[in-house]
Enzyme design. Structure first.
Site, PDB file in Angstrom:
ATOM      1  N   CYS A   2      32.110  24.682  89.982  1.00 50.57           N
ATOM      2  CA  CYS A   2      32.548  24.745  88.299  1.00 50.57           C
ATOM      3  C   CYS A   2      31.771  23.536  87.782  1.00 50.57           C
ATOM      4  O   CYS A   2      31.653  22.397  88.590  1.00 50.57           O
ATOM      5  CB  CYS A   2      33.770  24.850  88.041  1.00 50.57           C
ATOM      6  SG  CYS A   2      34.763  26.424  88.574  1.00 50.57           S
ATOM      7  N   ARG A  27      26.279  24.857  89.139  1.00 46.82           N
ATOM      8  CA  ARG A  27      27.527  24.557  89.841  1.00 46.82           C
ATOM      9  C   ARG A  27      28.334  25.970  89.995  1.00 46.82           C
ATOM     10  O   ARG A  27      29.294  25.985  90.334  1.00 46.82           O
ATOM     11  CB  ARG A  27      28.096  23.527  89.215  1.00 46.82           C
ATOM     12  CG  ARG A  27      27.780  21.987  89.280  1.00 46.82           C
ATOM     13  CD  ARG A  27      28.747  21.026  88.582  1.00 46.82           C
ATOM     14  NE  ARG A  27      29.697  20.734  89.313  1.00 46.82           N
ATOM     15  CZ  ARG A  27      29.705  19.910  90.128  1.00 46.82           C
ATOM     16  NH1 ARG A  27      28.752  19.130  90.649  1.00 46.82           N
ATOM     17  NH2 ARG A  27      31.108  19.476  91.006  1.00 46.82           N
ATOM     18  N   TRP A  74      32.402  28.842  88.474  1.00 45.63           N
ATOM     19  CA  TRP A  74      32.360  29.932  89.967  1.00 45.63           C
ATOM     20  C   TRP A  74      33.843  30.271  90.319  1.00 45.63           C
ATOM     21  O   TRP A  74      34.842  29.389  90.680  1.00 45.63           O
ATOM     22  CB  TRP A  74      31.756  28.767  91.071  1.00 45.63           C
ATOM     23  CG  TRP A  74      31.404  29.425  92.212  1.00 45.63           C
ATOM     24  CD1 TRP A  74      30.332  30.406  92.438  1.00 45.63           C
ATOM     25  CD2 TRP A  74      32.248  29.779  93.364  1.00 45.63           C
ATOM     26  NE1 TRP A  74      30.240  30.626  93.723  1.00 45.63           N
ATOM     27  CE2 TRP A  74      31.452  30.413  94.240  1.00 45.63           C
ATOM     28  CE3 TRP A  74      33.422  29.169  93.593  1.00 45.63           C
ATOM     29  CZ2 TRP A  74      31.890  30.861  95.517  1.00 45.63           C
ATOM     30  CZ3 TRP A  74      33.879  29.550  95.048  1.00 45.63           C
ATOM     31  CH2 TRP A  74      33.184  30.102  96.017  1.00 45.63           C
ATOM     32  N   ASN A 100      37.849  21.903  87.055  1.00 44.92           N
ATOM     33  CA  ASN A 100      36.815  21.963  88.109  1.00 44.92           C
ATOM     34  C   ASN A 100      38.033  21.567  89.411  1.00 44.92           C
ATOM     35  O   ASN A 100      38.391  20.354  89.226  1.00 44.92           O
ATOM     36  CB  ASN A 100      35.862  21.203  87.910  1.00 44.92           C
ATOM     37  CG  ASN A 100      34.893  21.203  89.458  1.00 44.92           C
ATOM     38  OD1 ASN A 100      34.989  21.974  90.137  1.00 44.92           O
ATOM     39  ND2 ASN A 100      34.266  19.930  89.689  1.00 44.92           N
ATOM     40  N   GLY A 101      37.949  22.429  90.447  1.00 48.37           N
ATOM     41  CA  GLY A 101      38.803  22.371  91.662  1.00 48.37           C
ATOM     42  C   GLY A 101      39.666  23.230  91.806  1.00 48.37           C
ATOM     43  O   GLY A 101      39.387  24.345  91.212  1.00 48.37           O
ATOM     44  N   GLU A 478      16.850  28.510 108.885  1.00 46.44           N
ATOM     45  CA  GLU A 478      16.326  28.349 107.588  1.00 46.44           C
ATOM     46  C   GLU A 478      15.851  29.329 106.429  1.00 46.44           C
ATOM     47  O   GLU A 478      15.992  29.800 105.725  1.00 46.44           O
ATOM     48  CB  GLU A 478      15.953  26.820 107.582  1.00 46.44           C
ATOM     49  CG  GLU A 478      15.484  26.227 106.099  1.00 46.44           C
ATOM     50  CD  GLU A 478      16.711  26.113 105.163  1.00 46.44           C
ATOM     51  OE1 GLU A 478      17.781  26.270 105.627  1.00 46.44           O
ATOM     52  OE2 GLU A 478      16.386  26.115 104.124  1.00 46.44           O
ATOM     53  N   LYS A 482      17.161  31.379 103.395  1.00 43.87           N
ATOM     54  CA  LYS A 482      16.311  31.321 102.172  1.00 43.87           C
ATOM     55  C   LYS A 482      16.425  32.662 101.654  1.00 43.87           C
ATOM     56  O   LYS A 482      16.640  33.107 100.419  1.00 43.87           O
ATOM     57  CB  LYS A 482      15.153  30.500 102.323  1.00 43.87           C
ATOM     58  CG  LYS A 482      14.873  29.209 102.543  1.00 43.87           C
ATOM     59  CD  LYS A 482      15.348  28.362 101.303  1.00 43.87           C
ATOM     60  CE  LYS A 482      16.883  28.030 101.360  1.00 43.87           C
ATOM     61  NZ  LYS A 482      17.461  26.955 102.099  1.00 43.87           N
ATOM     62  N   GLU A 485      19.764  34.530 100.822  1.00 42.61           N
ATOM     63  CA  GLU A 485      20.461  33.929  99.563  1.00 42.61           C
ATOM     64  C   GLU A 485      19.815  34.398  98.421  1.00 42.61           C
ATOM     65  O   GLU A 485      20.701  34.151  97.232  1.00 42.61           O
ATOM     66  CB  GLU A 485      21.024  32.248  99.685  1.00 42.61           C
ATOM     67  CG  GLU A 485      19.849  31.431  99.629  1.00 42.61           C
ATOM     68  CD  GLU A 485      20.313  30.119  99.877  1.00 42.61           C
ATOM     69  OE1 GLU A 485      21.483  29.619  99.409  1.00 42.61           O
ATOM     70  OE2 GLU A 485      19.348  29.233 100.144  1.00 42.61           O
ATOM     71  N   HIS A 501      19.122  39.504 124.311  1.00 46.34           N
ATOM     72  CA  HIS A 501      20.755  39.615 124.568  1.00 46.34           C
ATOM     73  C   HIS A 501      21.510  40.374 123.538  1.00 46.34           C
ATOM     74  O   HIS A 501      22.744  40.310 123.261  1.00 46.34           O
ATOM     75  CB  HIS A 501      21.274  38.068 124.899  1.00 46.34           C
ATOM     76  CG  HIS A 501      20.660  37.371 126.095  1.00 46.34           C
ATOM     77  ND1 HIS A 501      21.068  37.816 127.369  1.00 46.34           N
ATOM     78  CD2 HIS A 501      19.776  36.363 125.959  1.00 46.34           C
ATOM     79  CE1 HIS A 501      20.255  36.999 127.963  1.00 46.34           C
ATOM     80  NE2 HIS A 501      19.458  36.136 127.352  1.00 46.34           N
ATOM     81  N   LYS A 601      25.562  25.592  93.589  1.00 40.37           N
ATOM     82  CA  LYS A 601      24.742  24.670  94.201  1.00 40.37           C
ATOM     83  C   LYS A 601      25.652  23.664  95.043  1.00 40.37           C
ATOM     84  O   LYS A 601      25.373  23.235  96.134  1.00 40.37           O
ATOM     85  CB  LYS A 601      24.002  23.846  93.248  1.00 40.37           C
ATOM     86  CG  LYS A 601      23.184  22.831  93.866  1.00 40.37           C
ATOM     87  CD  LYS A 601      21.820  23.277  94.473  1.00 40.37           C
ATOM     88  CE  LYS A 601      20.916  22.401  95.047  1.00 40.37           C
ATOM     89  NZ  LYS A 601      20.012  22.764  96.145  1.00 40.37           N
TER      90      LYS A 601
HETATM   91  O1  M6R Z   1      25.080  19.668  99.131  1.00 39.73           O
HETATM   92  P1  M6R Z   1      25.105  20.332 100.743  1.00 39.73           P
HETATM   93  O2  M6R Z   1      23.805  19.809 101.216  1.00 39.73           O
HETATM   94  O3  M6R Z   1      26.149  19.496 101.340  1.00 39.73           O
HETATM   95  O4  M6R Z   1      25.277  21.645 100.589  1.00 39.73           O
HETATM   96  C1  M6R Z   1      25.382  22.374 101.914  1.00 39.73           C
HETATM   97  C2  M6R Z   1      25.181  23.887 101.637  1.00 39.73           C
HETATM   98  O5  M6R Z   1      25.862  24.406 100.639  1.00 39.73           O
HETATM   99  C3  M6R Z   1      23.652  24.379 101.105  1.00 39.73           C
HETATM  100  O6  M6R Z   1      22.507  23.633 101.918  1.00 39.73           O
HETATM  101  C4  M6R Z   1      23.547  25.791 101.037  1.00 39.73           C
HETATM  102  O7  M6R Z   1      23.552  26.303 102.225  1.00 39.73           O
HETATM  103  C5  M6R Z   1      22.164  26.017 100.199  1.00 39.73           C
HETATM  104  N1  M6R Z   1      22.309  27.013  99.006  1.00 39.73           N
HETATM  105  C6  M6R Z   1      21.000  26.470 100.903  1.00 39.73           C
HETATM  106  O8  M6R Z   1      19.906  26.896 100.412  1.00 39.73           O
END
Ligand code: M6R
Length: 606
Positions: A2, A27, A74, A100-101, A478, A482, A485, A501, A601
């Protein structure tokens, strides 16, 4: 998660707050809303869905006024509906709050308020705040906030406006970020610096346990108990361009393209001629013989490479832990341990909690963060700045490669401090680092047609597997993250040796298997993986050397990558076509690459 914002000054608050919400929507973007004060009442507009739905509502029913608060959500408590969108008010509508929180004890508070006659509209935890305030309010907003604040458990940053105080915004912080910005005759508040631009030139970070009262040209700060605190503003160094898309169609595309300049910046900050400069950590690393990396998501993938670097270069025992796991274990604290928290945002709740746990065990903590004024940075004993510049796309791209590069420099530093490499070896490693920004720039321009063709061919596939070994195992993880997500294609990364396995059962003629296969020490093993997939009619996308005809001959499509002289740094090049592949598949599936569904984010809740 948020984002909250506020404005008081000569401009129409509505237009300032819409820009702020646009900058904060990374956010959370389930719903958005704002409360504007005119001289008589609080006017509220809110809408479920994306920010443009709020904009449409405002264009039909504008709100005029010079003071207001706003929110982009969010969802945690309650579905992402208009009713649950912030701001929330008390029944009379004379107090409005954005938050927020999470208020962890909201159910207890709600039952108590309901028993006293309060009527709730939403399912949110936030709604208890205006109702608690209404219960004690006798005309002094600050006194009301001080009276209720100790009842709120959990983490929060909230802003409140009161109908009978049309030129004031009241804010409180306990655990969630909150910044106050100051411009000419105007004050702003926001969860993050970009949302203060362009009107504020200076900002201050409210600390936990502080309240602030914003009026047009002023801020008054005090502790929850009322002790006055002198505001200490800093200049905002960020500019509007760095938080705009420019000519790109998305922040993700812009951030992918920015990688060469980010890596060059890291290089320049760490290299002076033939020497690696010391990071200013304020910690004596000579006694360190055990490093624990703590991170989440993409940052965790970078940490996996950090482990390889530290083990290879500094010969130090390294553990990599997922923050949300570490925080609920009872990790053994032994002398000589260093915790390294890795976080782009510096606000990830699990990483912050695990950092605090480590500190409670007297383990020194260093962090690698992109946002230097973040909570993780401020609570660490030493900080390594990531220097990636603002990353706004939810899918981390430039922050990932920056983390990997910075971790390599950190490993070299530790290797030198521990006397594990001599001057000659150091020179060779630095020579391996120098060409990386240019190699990344060239790689990004390489074979776009093939990446596009693969994306087109496999856009309909509803699952994809990524295989890698050694340093390319984190690349596989990774690459899969990508893809899933931003395109919602189910994707999994596996270590090549693990495939037989169990996961190999997934292979069918319609399954694309991405095999990351540069000519490194694991090359032959990866070729065997490819043959195993081919034998079961799986489809192969290979990532490998541009001149590797063998690979080109056995793959359906090959993404060529350039080679790093230092094999340890090769994953920085191998990930690039996978970022672009994910981007194109997502676009082909009409997905919003910057704001994928269900995500935010910075993950500031558990
Ligand atoms: O801000 P941070 O690096 O701590 O965030 C960690 C994850 O939330 C972040 O890397 C998330 O996995 C991304 N959306 C990946 O693209």
């Amino acid at each position: 998660m948020c984002g909250i914002a506020g404005y008081i000054g000569p401009m129409q608050a509505e237009s300032v707050l819409l820009v702020a919400l646009e900058r904060l929507k990374y956010r959370g973007y389930d719903s958005a809303g704002m409360a504007i004060l005119d001289s008589h009442e609080i006017l509220i507009r809110k809408s479920e869905g994306r920010l443009r739905q709020l904009e449409e509502q405002l264009s039909m029913r504008p709100v005029l006024g010079h003071c207001g608060i706003a929110h982009t959500r969010w969802a945690t408590h309650g579905a992402p509906t208009t009713i649950n969108a912030h701001p929330h008010t008390c029944a009379r509508g004379n107090i409005a709050v954005v938050h927020n929180g999470i208020i962890e004890n909201h159910e207890v508070l709600r039952s108590r308020l309901q028993a006293a006659g309060a009527i709730f509209q939403s399912q949110t935890d936030t709604e208890v705040i205006p109702n608690l305030l209404a219960q004690v309010y006798t005309g002094d907003p600050l006194a009301a906030i001080q009276a209720i604040i100790s009842e709120l458990q959990g983490s929060f940053a909230f802003a409140a406006v009161f109908e009978d105080h049309p030129d004031h915004i009241f804010v409180a912080r306990q655990g969630s970020p909150l910044l106050v910005g100051r411009g000419e005759g105007q004050m702003l508040l926001a969860s993050d610096i970009p949302a203060l631009l362009p009107h504020a030139h200076e900002y201050l970070q409210l600390e936990d346990g502080q309240l602030a009262v914003l009026t047009r040209g002023q801020v008054r700060i005090c502790s929850f108990s009322g002790a006055v605190i002198e505001p200490a503003f800093k200049t905002i160094e960020m500019n509007v361009e760095s938080v705009s898309k420019g000519d790109y169609d998305s922040f993700m595309a812009k951030e992918i393209a920015e990688q060469p300049e980010v890596l060059q910046r890291i290089l320049e900050s760490r290299l002076r001629g033939d020497t690696l400069t010391d990071p200013d950590l304020g910690i004596d690393l000579r006694g360190i013989n055990h490093v624990v990396f703590l991170a989440a998501g993409t940052s965790w993938h970078a940490a996996l490479l950090g482990k390889r670097f530290l083990e290879s270069l500094a010969r130090i025992h390294v553990e990599v832990d997922i923050s949300s796991e570490y925080r609920y274990r009872n990790p053994v604290a032994s002398g000589g341990t260093l915790v390294v928290a890795i976080s782009q945002s510096g606000e990830t709740a699990d990483t912050l909690a695990s950092l605090r746990l480590a500190k409670s065990k007297f383990i020194p903590v260093v962090s690698l963060v992109n946002v230097m004024d973040s909570t993780i940075a401020r609570e660490s004993d030493g900080v390594m700045p990531l220097l990636a510049g603002p990353e706004i796309g939810v899918a981390s791209t430039k922050a990932y490669t920056a983390q990997v590069f910075a971790l390599y420099a950190f490993a070299l530093h530790l290797a030198r401090v521990k006397g594990r490499i001599d001057g000659e070896q150091m020179r060779r490693h630095l020579d391996g680092m120098r060409p990386i920004p240019e190699l990344v720039a060239h790689s990004l321009a390489l074979a776009e047609d093939r990446v596009l063709a693969a994306a087109e061919l496999f856009t309909p596939a509803n699952a994809t597997v990524f295989l890698g070994r050694g340093g390319e195992f984190p690349t596989a993880l990774e690459g899969a993250l990508k893809l899933k997500e931003i395109s919602y294609v189910h994707a999994m990364g596996y270590a090549g040796g693990e495939f037989k396995h169990g996961p190999i059962a997934l292979v069918t003629p319609s399954l694309p298997v991405v095999c990351i296969c540069p000519r490194d020490a694991m090359y032959e093993k990866m070729i065997s993986n490819i043959e195993e997939v081919r034998a079961r009619q799986g489809r192969i996308i290979a990532v490998g050397d541009a001149d590797d005809d063998t690979l080109a001959g056995i793959a359906d499509i090959c993404f060529p990558v350039l080679r790093s002289e230092d094999e340890l740094l090769q994953p920085l090049l191998s990930i690039l076509p996978l970022q672009r592949y994910a981007y194109h598949v997502a676009r082909g599936r009409n997905c919003d690459v910057d704001q994928p569904r269900n995500l935010a984010k910075s993950v500031t809740v558990e």
